[in-house]
Design an enzyme around this catalytic site. Structure first.
Site, PDB file in Angstrom:
ATOM      1  CB  SER A  37      11.011  -0.442   1.387  1.00  0.00           C
ATOM      2  OG  SER A  37      11.263  -0.800  -0.014  1.00  0.00           O
ATOM      3  CE  LYS A  69       8.642   1.457  -1.925  1.00  0.00           C
ATOM      4  NZ  LYS A  69       9.276   1.283  -0.802  1.00  0.00           N
TER       5      LYS A  69
END
EC number: 3.4.21.89
Length: 525
Positions: free
Chosen positions: A153, A254
């Site tokens: 990600s 993230k």
């Protein structure tokens, strides 16, 4: 548990301690009332068992105190001549209540000058191991935690197989909320599907001061996945999962793209904050999906080497009928490189057009490339609460925040009325800050677009250092990415490895130590 409940629990523990040890205190030449004064009784006990006073602090540090309590029980027993293996086992298995039996039924012979050195190799090994576990747990909990990147990600910034050190001190270390858990593990016992913790009792959320004032936009952040539940610890398949405590939810990493008070929107994949395009640091390389047309009469020369040069990691799909390649993830630079390659007819970024029901807040209006504007809640700010705005804040009210008494909020909608804890409301004031987290690999990241805000009490820390990077490409070829070993996660410019500098300093240390020992030996002759 609320602070009041913890205070009552603490007083009960003090009563239990006094009733089970007051005769021991007297036998050691102390006053029996000293066993009843909170904190002071622990300081006195350290003197009785001939251990340093600072050990008292370890009794009040969550998780570490779980290791210290058995140590104190055993040390207390040995200070009164109970040194047998059976005494040790009974002291630990009964959670210290064996001391009650000694206190009331045995002749108490206090050994004031007892030796603190283990009498055999096994005891010495256990003592050293306990000390190592305590130190490692303290560092792991309050300073630095190792973390491994499991998904792509944040590809190009953080790669699958990167081993990180995550700093707890940058944003302030969070005091563990789960008070009974195995040290050095997360939510499960390794190689099992068994919980590594007890869900009760829980400490209230508390964060120590950090060296940074706040999380900044574009920071890479490790946090507990807010909507995490885990299945099959004890339940049979098909039964509901377990709702985890906050600090035992799965760790995610993230990039923070929205901070408290921001208005966030995504238009054709581009993030806008307060109406302006979000500026990312040089090291951030967002990736998007692309459709790439190929001239079948004059295809690109050595296409395989071209893919290797572009460092494509998320795979490529081929539609031979349309002479098209579909790249799941390409950076803007890689897309431009393809446009300038002979044999490539078109390079077009893929933008989602259809409504995606799974996109937060599940109002069937948006998709992963087009959503918002969304307000990022800020502590102390008040928003209007209507049937239209409720989907944005419902989970905050019911799951992330509680009422003034620390109880779960009761939220009900009746017709056009919104009732909170039995009262009709038309506004809500947030009790903590929230953040919006997204992956750089925009079409291969499960992030805030799907489950919404990340509460402040879910923040774990900030990745600061890659100490190892292992490339397992799935083709049976595994290797170390030497250019990523000992690189910083943040900073200006492109990542730079400090591994060679580390090796030079390490060699200098050993050479210096060698000559220091030689000089010391010469001076002793």
């Amino acid at each position: 548990m609320t602070l009041y409940q913890w205070f009552v629990f603490f007083l009960i523990i003090q009563v239990v301690h006094f009733l089970g040890t007051w005769k021991l205190y007297e036998a050691a030449g102390r006053k029996k009332w000293e066993a009843a004064i909170p904190v002071y009784n622990a300081i006195v006990l350290m003197k009785i068992i001939n251990r340093p006073t600072w050990w008292t602090l370890l009794l009040f540090i969550p998780i570490i105190n779980l290791i210290m309590f058995p140590v104190i029980w055993v040390e207390t027993l040995r200070s009164f001549g109970k040194r047998s293996q059976l005494d040790t086992i009974l002291g630990v298995v009964t959670c210290g209540l064996y001391i009650y039996y000694i206190n009331y039924t045995q002749k108490l012979d206090y050994i004031k000058e007892r030796s603190l050195h283990p009498k055999n190799k096994t005891a010495d090994t256990v003592s050293s191991l306990l000390f190592a576990i305590i130190v490692a747990t303290f560092v792991h909990t309050y300073f630095v935690q190792p973390y491994t990147i499991p998904t792509s990600s944040l590809e190009k910034s953080l790669l699958i197989g990167d081993f990180l050190f995550v700093s707890k001190v940058n944003y302030g270390a969070r005091v563990p909320m789960t008070t009974v858990a195995l040290p050095m593990v997360h939510d499960s016992i390794p190689m099992t599907k068994r919980k590594s913790y007890l869900s009760f009792p829980q400490l209230p959320y508390l964060r120590l001061p950090g060296i940074e004032d706040k999380i900044e936009r574009a920071d890479i952040v490790v946090f507990n996945w807010p909507v995490d539940t885990v299945h099959y610890f004890f339940e049979q398949k098909g039964k509901p999962g377990v709702i985890k405590p906050i600090d035992k939810k799965s760790n995610y990493v993230k990039r923070c793209v929205g901070i408290p008070g921001d208005s966030l929107a995504i238009k054709d994949g581009t993030i806008y904050i307060n109406g302006k395009v979000l500026q990312l640091p040089e090291r951030a390389k967002p990736q998007f999906s692309y459709a790439v047309g190929i001239d079948t009469k004059n295809p690109p020369v050595d296409f395989e080497n071209l893919l290797r040069e572009l460092d494509v990691t998320d795979g490529v799909a081929i539609n031979e009928a349309k002479d098209t390649l579909y790249f799941r993830a390409l950076t803007a630079a890689s897309a431009e490189r393809l446009r300038n390659t002979a044999g490539i007819t078109i390079v077009k970024q893929q933008i989602a057009k259809n409504v995606e029901p799974s996109i937060f807040p599940n109002i069937n209006k948006w998709n992963q490339d087009n959503l918002g504007p969304i307000y990022i809640p800020e502590a102390g700010k008040t928003v209007a609460l209507t049937l239209e705005s409720l989907p944005f804040y419902k989970r905050i009210i019911t799951d992330y925040e509680k009422d003034e008494n620390g109880n779960k909020n009761d939220l009900k909608v009746t017709g056009n009325e919104i009732r909170l804890n039995g009262k009709v409301v038309n506004s809500y004031t947030f009790k903590q800050n929230y953040y919006w987290m997204m992956g750089d690999n925009r079409h291969n990241s499960e992030d805030s677009r799907y489950w919404g805000y990340v509460p402040a009490d879910h923040i774990v820390g900030k990745p600061v250092f890659i100490w190892m990077s292992w490339d397992a490409n799935g083709k049976g070829i595994n290797k170390v990415r030497w250019d990523r070993v000992f690189t910083t996660v943040n900073g200006e410019g492109q990542p730079q490895s400090y591994f060679k500098i580390f090796l030079i300093l390490l060699a200098a240390f050993f050479v210096g130590e060698y000559f220091w020992k030689k000089r010391k030996e010469k001076n002793n002759i």
